[in-house]
Each structure stands twice: as C-alpha cells, then as structure tokens.
Write a protein that holds these residues in place. Structure first.
Motif, short mmCIF file in Angstrom:
data_model
loop_
_atom_site.label_atom_id
_atom_site.label_comp_id
_atom_site.label_asym_id
_atom_site.label_seq_id
_atom_site.Cartn_x
_atom_site.Cartn_y
_atom_site.Cartn_z
N ASN A 187 -0.08 9.60 -1.87
CA ASN A 187 -0.88 10.31 -0.87
C ASN A 187 -1.08 9.42 0.35
O ASN A 187 -1.76 8.40 0.31
CB ASN A 187 -2.23 10.69 -1.51
CG ASN A 187 -3.11 11.48 -0.55
OD1 ASN A 187 -2.89 11.48 0.66
ND2 ASN A 187 -4.11 12.16 -1.10
N GLU A 188 -0.47 9.84 1.48
CA GLU A 188 -0.49 9.05 2.72
C GLU A 188 -1.92 8.90 3.29
O GLU A 188 -2.18 7.99 4.07
CB GLU A 188 0.38 9.73 3.81
CG GLU A 188 1.82 10.02 3.39
CD GLU A 188 2.73 8.81 3.52
OE1 GLU A 188 2.30 7.82 4.13
OE2 GLU A 188 3.86 8.87 2.99
N GLN A 189 -2.80 9.82 2.92
CA GLN A 189 -4.16 9.82 3.49
C GLN A 189 -5.08 8.75 2.87
O GLN A 189 -6.16 8.49 3.38
CB GLN A 189 -4.83 11.20 3.27
CG GLN A 189 -4.76 12.15 4.46
CD GLN A 189 -3.34 12.54 4.81
OE1 GLN A 189 -2.66 13.15 4.00
NE2 GLN A 189 -2.87 12.16 5.99
N LEU A 190 -4.64 8.16 1.78
CA LEU A 190 -5.54 7.23 1.08
C LEU A 190 -5.55 5.86 1.74
O LEU A 190 -4.57 5.45 2.37
CB LEU A 190 -5.09 7.07 -0.39
CG LEU A 190 -5.11 8.32 -1.27
CD1 LEU A 190 -4.59 7.98 -2.66
CD2 LEU A 190 -6.51 8.92 -1.38
N HIS A 191 -6.66 5.15 1.56
CA HIS A 191 -6.74 3.75 2.01
C HIS A 191 -5.78 2.93 1.15
O HIS A 191 -5.49 3.29 0.01
CB HIS A 191 -8.17 3.23 1.85
CG HIS A 191 -9.07 3.75 2.93
ND1 HIS A 191 -9.49 2.99 3.99
CD2 HIS A 191 -9.61 4.99 3.11
CE1 HIS A 191 -10.27 3.74 4.78
NE2 HIS A 191 -10.35 4.94 4.26
N GLN B 44 -6.46 2.51 -2.69
CA GLN B 44 -7.11 3.61 -3.41
C GLN B 44 -6.18 4.33 -4.38
O GLN B 44 -5.00 4.55 -4.09
CB GLN B 44 -7.66 4.64 -2.41
CG GLN B 44 -8.94 4.20 -1.73
CD GLN B 44 -9.43 5.22 -0.71
OE1 GLN B 44 -8.80 6.26 -0.49
NE2 GLN B 44 -10.56 4.93 -0.08
N ASP C 101 -11.55 13.18 -7.94
CA ASP C 101 -11.40 14.42 -7.16
C ASP C 101 -11.48 15.61 -8.11
O ASP C 101 -10.67 15.74 -9.03
CB ASP C 101 -10.05 14.38 -6.44
CG ASP C 101 -9.83 15.61 -5.56
OD1 ASP C 101 -10.56 16.60 -5.71
OD2 ASP C 101 -8.90 15.57 -4.72
N GLN D 272 -3.05 10.23 -8.08
CA GLN D 272 -2.54 9.93 -6.73
C GLN D 272 -2.68 8.43 -6.45
O GLN D 272 -3.66 7.81 -6.85
CB GLN D 272 -3.32 10.73 -5.68
CG GLN D 272 -3.03 12.22 -5.73
CD GLN D 272 -3.71 12.99 -4.61
OE1 GLN D 272 -4.68 12.51 -4.02
NE2 GLN D 272 -3.20 14.17 -4.31
N ALA E 148 -2.16 5.34 -3.27
CA ALA E 148 -1.87 5.02 -1.87
C ALA E 148 -0.46 4.46 -1.78
O ALA E 148 -0.01 3.78 -2.71
CB ALA E 148 -2.89 4.00 -1.37
#
Length: 456
Positions: A14-18, A21, A56, A65, A67
């Motif tokens: 997941n590209e959105q994660l820090h 994470q 989640d 998921q 990072a």
C-alpha cells in the motif's frame, strides 16, 4: 510463545502507508491480541524490519498490507500468498515458509527457463506450493550471491525471474554428482549449514554404499541379490562359475546407463553393452578374452557384479517395479506410488529412459498371480521400501525426503531389491497421471515440516 498460524491470501503493498507501517484486519488483531499502533517486528527468513501495526476494520480477514519499503526490504514484492504466525514475546510476525528447489543448470529458451527432464514436475510443484501458501522458486547453485539467489518463481502459469533471499528450506535436485561435489556446490551446501537452512536429498549414494548398509540388516538381507565389488578378475570368474548370466553395473550409473551383461552359452561368452550407436553384443570363447574386453570398459569407473535374476517377463521383456517413498508432514516415510516398468524387448534393462514402458503394478501382477497375492506383493514391496528408507535415514548423515526403490520379482514370487535411487527420476510419466504427481503434496508437506511452520 507462538500463535497458531494464519493463511494470508493477499499480501498487499500500500503506497499510502508510512515507511514502517503494516496494516492488519480487525479479526487477526483480535485473535492475536494486537493493539492499534503497537510497535513490533516483521520477518521473512533471515530478513527483519521494525514496524508499527495499524488495524483496519474494513480490511478482508486474510489480507495484510505492507508499506513499500518493508515489502522491498523483505523481498516480498512478488509474493501474494503465504503463512504467518506471531511470536508474543518478541512481538514478531513470521512470514513464510519459502521453499527453494536447487538444480544444476538452467537453460534459457525463448525467454522461458528450462530445468531439464524435471521441468513438468517442478511446474506442478510451483502450482501446488501456491495452493499451500508457500512462496516457491527454483534456482541453480551457481546463481547464489551471498545470502540472495537469482531464480524463477511460477506465477499465472509462467516462470518469472527474480532475486530471492535464500529460502527457509531447500529441496536438492542437482542431478549430477560432479556438480554436487564441485567446490561451488560444496560452498553452497556449507552456506546453507552456516545459515541453519535445512536441505533434503542430502547427496548421491552409490550402489555399493547402499548394498553394504542393507547387508548389515537381517530383515533386509534375504531380499538382496548376491553382489560383489568388482576389484579384479577373480570377483568376475567366481560369480560366473556359479551363475550363467551376470550383470556388471557402475557404482554411479543412472537410468540403466553403463550396464554390461555377460551370458554363458555353450562355451561362449556373450557380452552386451551400451555404445553411442545403441546396444552392442560381442562373443568370445576364453576367460582371458572376456576380461580383456571388459577391462577396456570397466577401467575408468567402479563397478559391482550381480547374478541375473530369473525375473517375471512380459512379452519376453524384463519387468521391474518402482516404489516411491516420500516423507510426510510428520517427517515419516510413506510409500506413495508403485508402478511397473516393462523393458523394450531388445534391451537388457527396463528403465523408461532406455525405451521401457510403464504399467500399473496391480494390473501387471494379476497376469502372474491372483488378485489377493498381487495386493499382498505390492504391500510387501511398499513395506520393504519404507524399511529400507528408515535404514538409510538412520545410517547416513543428512536428510532425505524421497527415495525410489527398484524391485524385481523372480519366477518363484520372491521379491529382490535391485537398487535405491537417491534422486528418483521425474522426467518420465512415472506416477504422472492426469497431470498430478501424488508425491508433490507429500514432499511439500515435508519441506514445510522442516521449516517449523507446520507446527504452529
């Protein structure tokens, strides 16, 4: 303390994660008692990374998921399905178990890799490993660089090249003894030992080795044909004085290669041996001429000598039986398949590589005995195979996961152990029915057992 394992069917990047994470679904977090924003570690084989765990409620139950930097660091970008268990003390997520098949050479043809005669077998193994949630790849021992290796993984019915960390367990299918024993081969196995990576099908054992092991066992010895190590002409003449037909077999021959047959008929020796042009037969009259011809052929390699067994024949061709023994998920030997092989009429061996054909053992045996006796004979060969496999386990170093036992049955119904194949061939249709090899599932289970993942 370790949790029981879960099967993760979607490992998502997941590209959105820090950068540090990972995200778990609510179900996994509640089963494992994991709190939101907990700090922990995630590991895949010898690679680990510190992580912060997010929970989640909308994530499907079998999805995790990661990072991108975590997936990259753990070399998990191409892995979709695997198993996971959690170590409560270490606060560590363990992912795996990866299974690697090591072979000698990989040929590249039209961008597709070729693994020799075991290609269909390894393909089937790649599919089954995915079904069992085990990341799987095949590689050559020549392509190991440090703790990583360049190899191929099987995805969407095709092979994809990649760089992988050395796996949790290695299945040794190096098909040539000289490669296995080469300095590069020995370095590779030493590296596995240094990293505590288990590997099975330890090394080739030759015919005289296994014969000597079995001769010490009173329970197996009655089923062994008389066998001598050919060290001089006396070994040969002594056997010929008592048997009219003998076989001379190389210590290290496979698939019937290098076998020589000597027959005595009316004062003439008939010698049949393989050449590049096929099988040749020569006739000589004296012991001296016989030894002179043989000396040329046996000088370069070591051989054993055995009398010919008065075997059951089908259409004048010899029959033998292959029992494949494989270890299961508890590390115990099981007889997994029994097939019969009928020789090509013009040959002295029944190996499929030499033109032999394969039949179902029970169907063929019913031509010679009652159905009940045929069942009993197959059961007996299976038990002898398992017993022989246990002896090899006990008497040799290293691990073995599969062994092929070749048997012959003589005209009185007595069963003889011809030889043990340390790396049974996979290139023929042996136990290959409807595109399924029954041995694959057992072997993958055994590989998983060696990693410790099957115990959680």
């Amino acid at each position: 303390m370790l949790s029981f394992k879960l099967y993760i069917s979607h490992l998502e990047v997941n590209e959105q994660l820090h950068p540090n994470q990972i995200v778990l679904p609510r179900k996994i977090s509640s089963i494992w008692n994991i709190e939101h924003k907990m700090l922990g570690k995630i590991g895949y084989q010898f690679l680990t990374k510190d992580v912060e765990v997010f929970i989640d409620d909308t994530l499907p139950d079998t999805t995790i998921q990661l990072a991108p930097p975590i997936a990259e660091h753990l070399s998990l970008l191409s892995v979709k399905r695997l198993q996971c268990f959690y170590d409560y003390q270490e606060k560590m997520f363990h992912l795996g178990p990866s299974i690697g098949v090591v072979i000698g050479d990989i040929q590249q043809t039209d961008s597709l890799p070729q693994f020799g005669t075991i290609t269909p077998y390894i393909e089937e193994m790649g599919k089954s490993a995915t079904d069992l949630y085990c990341p799987f790849f095949v590689f050559s021992y020549k392509d190991v660089k440090g703790t990583f290796v360049e190899g191929y993984t099987f995805h969407d019915n095709t092979w994809k090249k990649g760089n992988f960390p050395l796996p949790h367990v290695v299945y040794n299918r190096i098909g040539r003894r000289d490669q296995e024993r080469s300095p590069q081969g020995q370095d590779f196995f030493q590296r596995l030992k240094d990293m505590n990576i288990p590997y099975f099908n330890d090394r080739f054992l030759h015919k005289w080795d296994t014969h000597a092991l079995f001769m010490k066992e009173p329970t197996i010895e009655p089923y062994l044909p008389e066998t001598k190590h050919l060290q001089g002409k006396n070994d040969l003449y002594e056997l010929l004085s008592r048997y009219s037909n003998i076989f001379i077999k190389p210590f290290w021959g496979k698939e019937g290669s290098g076998i020589i047959k000597v027959q005595q008929e009316k004062g003439v020796y008939k010698i049949t041996y393989p050449t590049d042009q096929g099988w040749q037969t020569k006739k000589v009259k004296t012991d001296y001429q016989l030894f002179e011809i043989l000396q040329d052929r046996v000088r370069k390699r070591r051989y054993i000598v055995q009398p010919q067994i008065d075997t059951l024949e089908y259409s004048n061709a010899p029959i033998d039986f292959r029992v494949l023994c494989v270890k299961n998920i508890s590390g115990e030997w099981k007889a997994c398949s029994t097939v019969s092989r009928v020789g090509d009429g013009g040959k002295i061996v029944s190996n499929l590589a030499q033109g032999g054909s394969q039949r179902k053992a029970s169907t063929l045996l019913k031509e010679f005995m009652t159905e009940e006796k045929a069942k009993h004979t197959i059961r007996f060969m299976n038990e002898l195979g398992i017993h022989g496999a246990q002896i090899i386990d006990r008497e040799t170093d290293g691990l073995y996961g599969e062994l092929g036992f070749d048997f012959m049955i003589d005209k009185t119904g007595h069963v003889w152990i011809l030889e043990v194949n340390i790396k049974p061939s996979k290139g023929d249709s042996l136990q290959h029915s409807n595109n399924s090899f029954p041995s694959i599932r057992l072997l993958l289970d055994y590989a998983e057992y060696l990693t410790g993942f099957s115990h959680h």
